[in-house]
Write an enzyme that holds these catalytic residues in place. Structure first.
Site, PDB file in Angstrom:
ATOM      1  N   SER A   1      39.532  40.490  41.922  1.00  0.00           N
ATOM      2  CA  SER A   1      38.678  39.779  40.959  1.00  0.00           C
ATOM      3  C   SER A   1      39.393  38.632  40.254  1.00  0.00           C
ATOM      4  O   SER A   1      39.037  38.264  39.135  1.00  0.00           O
ATOM      5  CB  SER A   1      38.111  40.751  39.906  1.00  0.00           C
TER       6      SER A   1
ATOM      7  N   ASP B   1      38.375  35.812  52.231  1.00  0.00           N
ATOM      8  CA  ASP B   1      38.288  34.632  51.377  1.00  0.00           C
ATOM      9  C   ASP B   1      39.196  33.531  51.912  1.00  0.00           C
ATOM     10  O   ASP B   1      40.331  33.801  52.327  1.00  0.00           O
ATOM     11  CB  ASP B   1      38.688  34.981  49.946  1.00  0.00           C
TER      12      ASP B   1
ATOM     13  N   GLU C   1      39.430  46.414  36.763  1.00  0.00           N
ATOM     14  CA  GLU C   1      38.138  46.088  37.366  1.00  0.00           C
ATOM     15  C   GLU C   1      37.128  47.218  37.218  1.00  0.00           C
ATOM     16  O   GLU C   1      36.100  47.228  37.912  1.00  0.00           O
ATOM     17  CB  GLU C   1      38.325  45.760  38.843  1.00  0.00           C
TER      18      GLU C   1
ATOM     19  N   GLY D   1      32.562  43.393  46.131  1.00  0.00           N
ATOM     20  CA  GLY D   1      31.667  43.675  45.015  1.00  0.00           C
ATOM     21  C   GLY D   1      30.215  43.798  45.448  1.00  0.00           C
ATOM     22  O   GLY D   1      29.770  43.169  46.417  1.00  0.00           O
TER      23      GLY D   1
ATOM     24  N   ASN E   1      39.103  41.516  51.184  1.00  0.00           N
ATOM     25  CA  ASN E   1      38.677  42.569  50.266  1.00  0.00           C
ATOM     26  C   ASN E   1      38.103  43.732  51.064  1.00  0.00           C
ATOM     27  O   ASN E   1      37.171  43.547  51.849  1.00  0.00           O
ATOM     28  CB  ASN E   1      37.602  42.032  49.315  1.00  0.00           C
TER      29      ASN E   1
ATOM     30  N   GLU F   1      42.911  36.118  51.497  1.00  0.00           N
ATOM     31  CA  GLU F   1      42.995  37.571  51.383  1.00  0.00           C
ATOM     32  C   GLU F   1      41.740  38.183  51.966  1.00  0.00           C
ATOM     33  O   GLU F   1      40.745  37.497  52.236  1.00  0.00           O
ATOM     34  CB  GLU F   1      43.163  38.002  49.924  1.00  0.00           C
TER      35      GLU F   1
ATOM     36  N   TYR G   1      31.485  36.780  37.712  1.00  0.00           N
ATOM     37  CA  TYR G   1      30.599  37.835  37.220  1.00  0.00           C
ATOM     38  C   TYR G   1      29.625  37.401  36.136  1.00  0.00           C
ATOM     39  O   TYR G   1      28.857  38.233  35.650  1.00  0.00           O
ATOM     40  CB  TYR G   1      31.451  39.014  36.725  1.00  0.00           C
TER      41      TYR G   1
ATOM     42  N   ARG H   1      35.446  41.552  53.293  1.00  0.00           N
ATOM     43  CA  ARG H   1      35.083  40.157  53.018  1.00  0.00           C
ATOM     44  C   ARG H   1      36.357  39.334  52.968  1.00  0.00           C
ATOM     45  O   ARG H   1      37.256  39.619  52.168  1.00  0.00           O
ATOM     46  CB  ARG H   1      34.338  40.044  51.688  1.00  0.00           C
TER      47      ARG H   1
END
Length: 317
Positions: A150, A263, A18, A282, A278, A276, A222, A261
């Protein structure tokens, strides 16, 4: 407005898969910080890091790093040894958040809604790994490395099929493999802001909409225009409140700080599954966390300024 005098080092890159995403995120963060701070330096995570930090002499570090070793506690431990304040979770929180299996153990202990799973250690023979998954979960599953972000190495099998190649693909990252039942649902995310001295606050709920028959994989994450972020997500009031509650409770379960964050998958019946969390979301132009911040009233400059200020107030170890 007078520029602030604190010297801010923004760390980027490294050698994780990443790394390019990190460089994009870090570039955005550094540019935004230069609107508020007089001294901002973008520093690559490589063998010259110690010399670069020594030459710049930062008062605070913003490690905008994705994947190991920047997001798993390694860099955080290094910064603590140097006594430098830094944005984001500490060694423990970063390590717990990076390992999807360990994080799920803690989520279950906190009573949070996670999917059943099978963990396949790297030394388990592939035929035995396939048999273990099929015996426990069948073949309609999602297969992922335990310590990557990612969506790297992730293979969803909505219609089932052969598990051998997807397991081997996930194993290329050198981690145990996590396998969960495939659940058809809406992809949902909720950011959390947890500034020093204040209670964690959830951002508005976001739904991620991808092209038909696709999911939020690396390409759709992305590539501009490949996904739509709907804020606020069109969900019932009860589901919205519950998603925000779980986002904050999962943040607390991992003992995180500053930002995270969470998900989720949400079914048509609004059944919620936490996937999960983060620990360093990002910060690219297509990223979700800044979208949630904007919906909560933080423009990007204000957001990164608040995160740096939080780290400065906390101080170094």
């Amino acid at each position: 407005m007078a520029l602030k005098e604190a010297r801010v080092a923004v760390l980027a890159g490294g050698d994780s898969p990443e790394a390019e995403v990190s460089r994009s995120s870090a570039g955005q963060v550094a540019d935004a910080l230069r609107a508020r701070y007089r001294h901002v330096e973008l520093i690559e995570l490589d063998d010259g890091l110690t010399d670069a930090l020594g030459d710049f002499a930062p008062g605070v570090v913003f490690p905008v790093l994705h994947g190991p070793p920047g997001e798993d506690g390694t860099v955080q431990g290094y910064l603590e040894m140097l006594g430098l304040p830094y944005v984001g979770s500490d060694v423990r929180g970063s390590a717990l958040g990076m390992d999807k299996h360990v994080a799920k153990v803690l989520f279950r202990a906190a009573g949070l809604p996670v999917l059943d799973d099978v963990v396949l250690p790297p030394e388990l023979a592939i035929d035995d790994a396939v048999a273990r998954v099929e015996r426990r979960l069948g073949s309609r599953v999602a297969i992922k490395p335990t310590r990557q972000g990612s969506a790297l190495g992730v293979t969803p099998l909505p219609n089932g099929g052969d598990l051998r190649d997807p397991i081997l693909a996930a194993r290329r990252f050198g981690d145990p493999v996590l396998v969960e039942p495939f659940v058809l649902g809406r992809e949902i995310t909720v950011g959390v802001l947890d500034l020093e001295g204040a209670a964690p606050v959830p951002w508005p709920v976001i739904e991620i909409v991808t092209p038909s028959d696709e999911w939020y994989d690396f390409r759709n994450k992305y590539t501009p225009g490949r996904s739509e972020h709907v804020v606020p997500a069109p969900l019932g009031a009860d589901a919205t409140r519950e998603l925000q509650r779980i986002a904050v409770e999962s943040h607390r379960a991992l003992e995180l700080r500053d930002l995270s964050r969470a998900d989720f998958l949400v079914t048509d019946r609004e059944e919620i599954h936490l996937l999960e969390v983060n620990t360093m979301p990002g910060m690219t132009p297509t990223s979700l966390y800044p979208d949630g911040a904007r919906a909560a009233g933080y423009d990007f400059e204000s957001l990164v300024d608040a995160l740096v200020d939080s780290a400065l107030r906390r101080g170094g170890r």
